[in-house]
Design a protein around this motif. Structure first.
Motif, PDB file in Angstrom:
ATOM      1  N   LYS A  28       8.169   5.093  -4.198  1.00 25.81           N
ATOM      2  CA  LYS A  28       8.586   5.159  -2.761  1.00 25.81           C
ATOM      3  C   LYS A  28       9.062   4.777  -2.111  1.00 25.81           C
ATOM      4  CE  LYS A  28       4.376   7.199  -0.729  1.00 25.81           C
ATOM      5  NZ  LYS A  28       3.502   7.352  -0.578  1.00 25.81           N
ATOM      6  N   PHE A  72       3.122   1.419  -5.768  1.00 26.73           N
ATOM      7  CA  PHE A  72       4.667   2.730  -5.066  1.00 26.73           C
ATOM      8  C   PHE A  72       5.977   1.874  -4.674  1.00 26.73           C
ATOM      9  CE2 PHE A  72       0.211   1.430  -3.296  1.00 26.73           C
ATOM     10  CZ  PHE A  72      -0.512   2.802  -3.514  1.00 26.73           C
ATOM     11  N   ASN A 120       0.985  -0.827  -0.014  1.00 23.19           N
ATOM     12  CA  ASN A 120       0.072   0.057  -0.004  1.00 23.19           C
ATOM     13  C   ASN A 120       1.060   1.534  -0.372  1.00 23.19           C
ATOM     14  OD1 ASN A 120       1.294   0.546   2.564  1.00 23.19           O
ATOM     15  ND2 ASN A 120      -0.870  -0.092   3.594  1.00 23.19           N
ATOM     16  N   SER A 121       0.383   2.441   0.147  1.00 20.05           N
ATOM     17  CA  SER A 121       1.017   3.434   0.183  1.00 20.05           C
ATOM     18  C   SER A 121       2.148   3.834   1.292  1.00 20.05           C
ATOM     19  CB  SER A 121       0.389   4.535   0.116  1.00 20.05           C
ATOM     20  OG  SER A 121      -0.767   4.584   1.263  1.00 20.05           O
ATOM     21  N   ASN A 122       1.699   3.273   1.601  1.00 26.39           N
ATOM     22  CA  ASN A 122       2.987   2.976   3.450  1.00 26.39           C
ATOM     23  C   ASN A 122       4.020   1.980   3.396  1.00 26.39           C
ATOM     24  OD1 ASN A 122       1.044   5.304   4.811  1.00 26.39           O
ATOM     25  ND2 ASN A 122       0.343   4.335   5.719  1.00 26.39           N
TER      26      ASN A 122
END
Length: 198
Positions: A174, A171, A45-47
């Motif tokens: 990131k 992602f 996920n984005s984290n």
């Protein structure tokens, strides 16, 4: 014949071996182990890496219980949480829209036993990858180890260092490439082409 333990949306390492196997046999007589892939998977996920864990009922005594007898704890809406997590993480991935309606029933059906959802997740994945989904189940614990014994892949601590070639992840700009996530990560990103990575 290749021997596996049914796990929850198995890690890529397990499907890398399943696709090479003529016959899949699921070990049904093993003892349940906490913090294994039997009741958990990891998505991106984005984290970064996110754990999705199915809550299970633990016996009051410290007696061992077989995975096939492990009951799911349904006192809170874990299925809703897991499905929402998948939707949030992968809604803009190339293949989530195509697979969302097919995977949704797994998060709507009320399961009593952990093994049942694990088998359903296996059937969903083999259908999505257009693999032969035939399998058999053991009726006694296989003590002898053999060349194609992949039961260790259900254990988080005994994973191969490299499981696939790198593929684009949601992602990775990131957090970089995360190895050996749930097969869902590869499937939602690559669709039918996932087989070439396995």
């Amino acid at each position: 014949m290749a021997l596996f333990i049914p796990t929850y949306f198995s890690p890529i390492s397990q499907y890398s071996e399943i696709v090479k196997s003529d016959t899949v046999v699921f070990e049904m007589e093993d003892n349940f182990q906490k913090q294994s892939y039997r009741n958990r998977c990891y998505i991106y996920n984005s984290n970064g890496k996110q754990l999705l864990s199915i809550p299970v009922k633990h016996p009051l005594k410290s007696a061992r219980k077989k995975t096939k007898d492990t009951l799911i704890e349904n006192d809170f809406p874990w299925q809703d949480q897991h499905f929402k997590s998948l939707q949030i993480a992968y809604r803009t991935s190339p293949f989530f829209d195509l697979l969302e309606d097919d995977i949704a029933p797994i998060f709507e059906k009320k399961y009593k036993y952990l093994q049942d959802i694990n088998i359903d997740s296996y059937l969903f994945i083999t259908d999505a990858l257009q693999l032969n989904s035939d399998f058999s189940k053991t009726d006694n614990y296989k003590l002898e180890t053999q060349k194609n014994d992949y039961r260790f892949l259900a254990d988080r601590k005994h994973q191969p260092k490299k499981t696939t070639e790198k593929y684009i992840q949601m992602f990775d700009d990131k957090h970089g490439f995360i190895e050996n996530l749930s097969i869902l990560d590869l499937l939602f990103m690559e669709g039918p082409n996932a087989l070439s990575f396995l």
